[in-house]
Design a protein around this motif. Structure first.
Motif, PDB file in Angstrom:
ATOM      1  N   ASP A 111       0.841  -1.332   0.087  1.00  0.00           N
ATOM      2  CA  ASP A 111       0.099   0.171  -0.054  1.00  0.00           C
ATOM      3  C   ASP A 111       0.878   1.183  -0.170  1.00  0.00           C
ATOM      4  OD1 ASP A 111       1.077   0.235   2.319  1.00  0.00           O
ATOM      5  OD2 ASP A 111      -0.912  -0.245   3.455  1.00  0.00           O
ATOM      6  N   LEU A 117       0.590  -6.333   0.944  1.00  0.00           N
ATOM      7  CA  LEU A 117      -0.884  -6.630   0.811  1.00  0.00           C
ATOM      8  C   LEU A 117      -1.135  -7.954   0.520  1.00  0.00           C
ATOM      9  CD1 LEU A 117      -1.937  -3.406  -0.915  1.00  0.00           C
ATOM     10  CD2 LEU A 117      -2.092  -3.925   1.344  1.00  0.00           C
ATOM     11  N   LYS A 141      -6.616  -3.751  -0.950  1.00  0.00           N
ATOM     12  CA  LYS A 141      -6.726  -4.128   0.521  1.00  0.00           C
ATOM     13  C   LYS A 141      -5.750  -5.287   0.566  1.00  0.00           C
ATOM     14  CE  LYS A 141      -9.936  -1.285   1.359  1.00  0.00           C
ATOM     15  NZ  LYS A 141     -11.339  -1.586   1.625  1.00  0.00           N
ATOM     16  N   ALA A 142      -5.541  -5.849   1.911  1.00  0.00           N
ATOM     17  CA  ALA A 142      -4.516  -6.897   2.156  1.00  0.00           C
ATOM     18  C   ALA A 142      -5.403  -8.133   2.285  1.00  0.00           C
ATOM     19  CB  ALA A 142      -4.089  -6.666   3.800  1.00  0.00           C
ATOM     20  N   ASP A 144      -5.837 -10.545   3.939  1.00  0.00           N
ATOM     21  CA  ASP A 144      -6.738 -11.039   4.923  1.00  0.00           C
ATOM     22  C   ASP A 144      -7.801 -10.074   5.442  1.00  0.00           C
ATOM     23  OD1 ASP A 144      -4.795  -9.295   5.901  1.00  0.00           O
ATOM     24  OD2 ASP A 144      -4.207 -10.499   7.945  1.00  0.00           O
ATOM     25  N   ASP A 145      -7.857  -8.835   4.600  1.00  0.00           N
ATOM     26  CA  ASP A 145      -8.980  -7.697   4.808  1.00  0.00           C
ATOM     27  C   ASP A 145     -10.426  -8.702   4.707  1.00  0.00           C
ATOM     28  OD1 ASP A 145      -9.298  -4.687   4.838  1.00  0.00           O
ATOM     29  OD2 ASP A 145     -10.633  -5.647   3.474  1.00  0.00           O
ATOM     30  N   PRO A 146     -11.428  -8.135   5.474  1.00  0.00           N
ATOM     31  CA  PRO A 146     -12.630  -8.768   5.483  1.00  0.00           C
ATOM     32  C   PRO A 146     -13.258  -8.962   3.989  1.00  0.00           C
ATOM     33  CG  PRO A 146     -12.611  -7.491   7.235  1.00  0.00           C
ATOM     34  CD  PRO A 146     -11.373  -7.088   6.606  1.00  0.00           C
ATOM     35  N   ASN A 148     -11.318  -9.419   1.313  1.00  0.00           N
ATOM     36  CA  ASN A 148     -10.772 -10.398   0.611  1.00  0.00           C
ATOM     37  C   ASN A 148     -10.713 -11.780   1.149  1.00  0.00           C
ATOM     38  OD1 ASN A 148      -9.906  -8.884  -1.430  1.00  0.00           O
ATOM     39  ND2 ASN A 148      -8.115  -7.974  -0.266  1.00  0.00           N
ATOM     40  N   ARG A 149     -11.300 -12.001   2.099  1.00  0.00           N
ATOM     41  CA  ARG A 149     -11.101 -13.315   2.995  1.00  0.00           C
ATOM     42  C   ARG A 149     -11.737 -14.422   2.464  1.00  0.00           C
ATOM     43  NH1 ARG A 149     -12.146 -11.063   9.091  1.00  0.00           N
ATOM     44  NH2 ARG A 149     -10.153  -9.988   9.514  1.00  0.00           N
TER      45      ARG A 149
END
Length: 330
Positions: A111, A117, A141-142, A144-146, A148-149
């Motif tokens: 980022d 990320l 977004k990362a 493990d961001d919601p 991308n989970r």
């Protein structure tokens, strides 16, 4: 009496050479050869003409060829082959990315603040025919961001070695992260950056059981990779492959080279050699013979000699048969 003693010694020799050549299965080969010659010498049909002797040679050669074909099976063949195929497909996907964008993907995206990320593995989803999964990711977004989970929790067989299968969305094929490697942290590398030969530079390495999520921006550091290659295989790690009857078995792990070749790398290897294989710069050229010794099946000369001895001993009665035929003519 002399003939009987000769026969006893010959039977012992044929059994010993057959077992030395083929292992326990050689006993069956010895029985077939002995039974065949017993039929020739004591049966109703006695082959002493040139045509008959030619038949003998062809029969024994065919029997040996059939036995060798049966013994050409490879242990773990299906799982090892699938592992090699998976790594080859990932390497092809990386080459596709390189052709389209002029470079390999970065080891991980970041980022604006430099926070990692997601992994390079997300970038190669489209050429792996996972466009739908790729479209689920918010690349800003990362992993493990919601948001991308769901995507990162999807198990992908392409990133797993079937031999050491772990449940869940894990990855067994890892990059080597470091300033002098093919994966210099968050900077993409193109093929022009490779000063060492592409055929002598490792791009990816099989490293199972590390519980790394395939979308996670985590791979192997340079030192971790050197230690991995310079250390004997742990129990349950890597592959033990029978390369064919006349070759020594291989014990090692699969690696992908920058030229697209996938090979099983015998372990352990010298630490300095491991460092040379993992770096892209410098003038440390590796002799072709040294690299071939750890990436190609090696001929088992002991088995070659044993096979030659078995064939010669199998044909010895033909000499006696020819002498008998000559004595009868005289």
């Amino acid at each position: 009496m002399s003939f009987r003693i000769w026969t006893i010694f010959w039977v012992i020799a044929i059994v010993a050479s057959a077992v030395a050549t083929f292992g326990p299965e050689g006993t069956l080969a010895a029985i077939i050869v002995v039974a065949f010659w017993a039929l020739i010498f004591y049966g109703s049909t006695r082959l002493s003409s040139p045509t008959g002797l030619l038949f003998v040679v062809v029969f024994i050669a065919a029997a040996v060829a059939i036995l060798l074909t049966v013994l050409q099976t490879r242990s773990e063949s299906s799982a090892s082959d699938e592992c090699e195929i998976n790594l080859g497909q990932i390497t092809d996907a990386l080459k596709d990315h390189c052709d389209r964008f002029g470079s390999f993907p970065p080891a991980y995206s970041v980022d604006p603040n430099g926070k990692p990320l997601f992994s390079w593995r997300v970038s190669v989803l489209p050429p792996l025919e996972e466009e739908a999964l790729y479209s689920q990711f918010d690349l800003k977004k990362a992993w493990d961001d919601p948001v991308n989970r769901n995507g990162s929790a999807t198990p992908l067989e392409d990133f797993k070695c079937p031999t050491h299968f772990l449940p869940g969305p894990t990855a067994d094929y890892l990059a080597i992260i470091g300033a002098e490697t093919a994966w210099p942290f968050d900077k993409p590398r193109n093929l022009r950056d490779f000063q060492n030969k592409l055929s002598q530079t490792i791009l990816l390495v099989e490293a199972c059981g590390r519980h790394i999520n395939w979308a996670e921006p985590r791979d192997l550091s340079f030192e971790e990779a050197v230690n991995l290659l310079a250390t004997p295989l742990a129990k349950g790690d890597g592959h033990h492959v029978e390369n064919g009857f006349l070759f020594k078995p291989s014990s090692g792990r699969f690696v992908a080279f920058a030229d697209g070749r996938v090979a099983i790398l015998s372990q352990p290897i010298d630490r300095n050699l491991a460092k040379s294989l993992l770096t892209v710069g410098g003038s440390d050229q590796i002799p072709a013979g040294e690299l071939a010794a750890i990436t190609h099946p090696q001929i088992d000369w002991a088995k070659c000699y044993a096979l030659a001895a078995f064939i010669v001993i199998s044909l010895l009665p033909a000499v006696r048969l020819m002498r008998r035929s000559s004595d009868k003519k005289n």
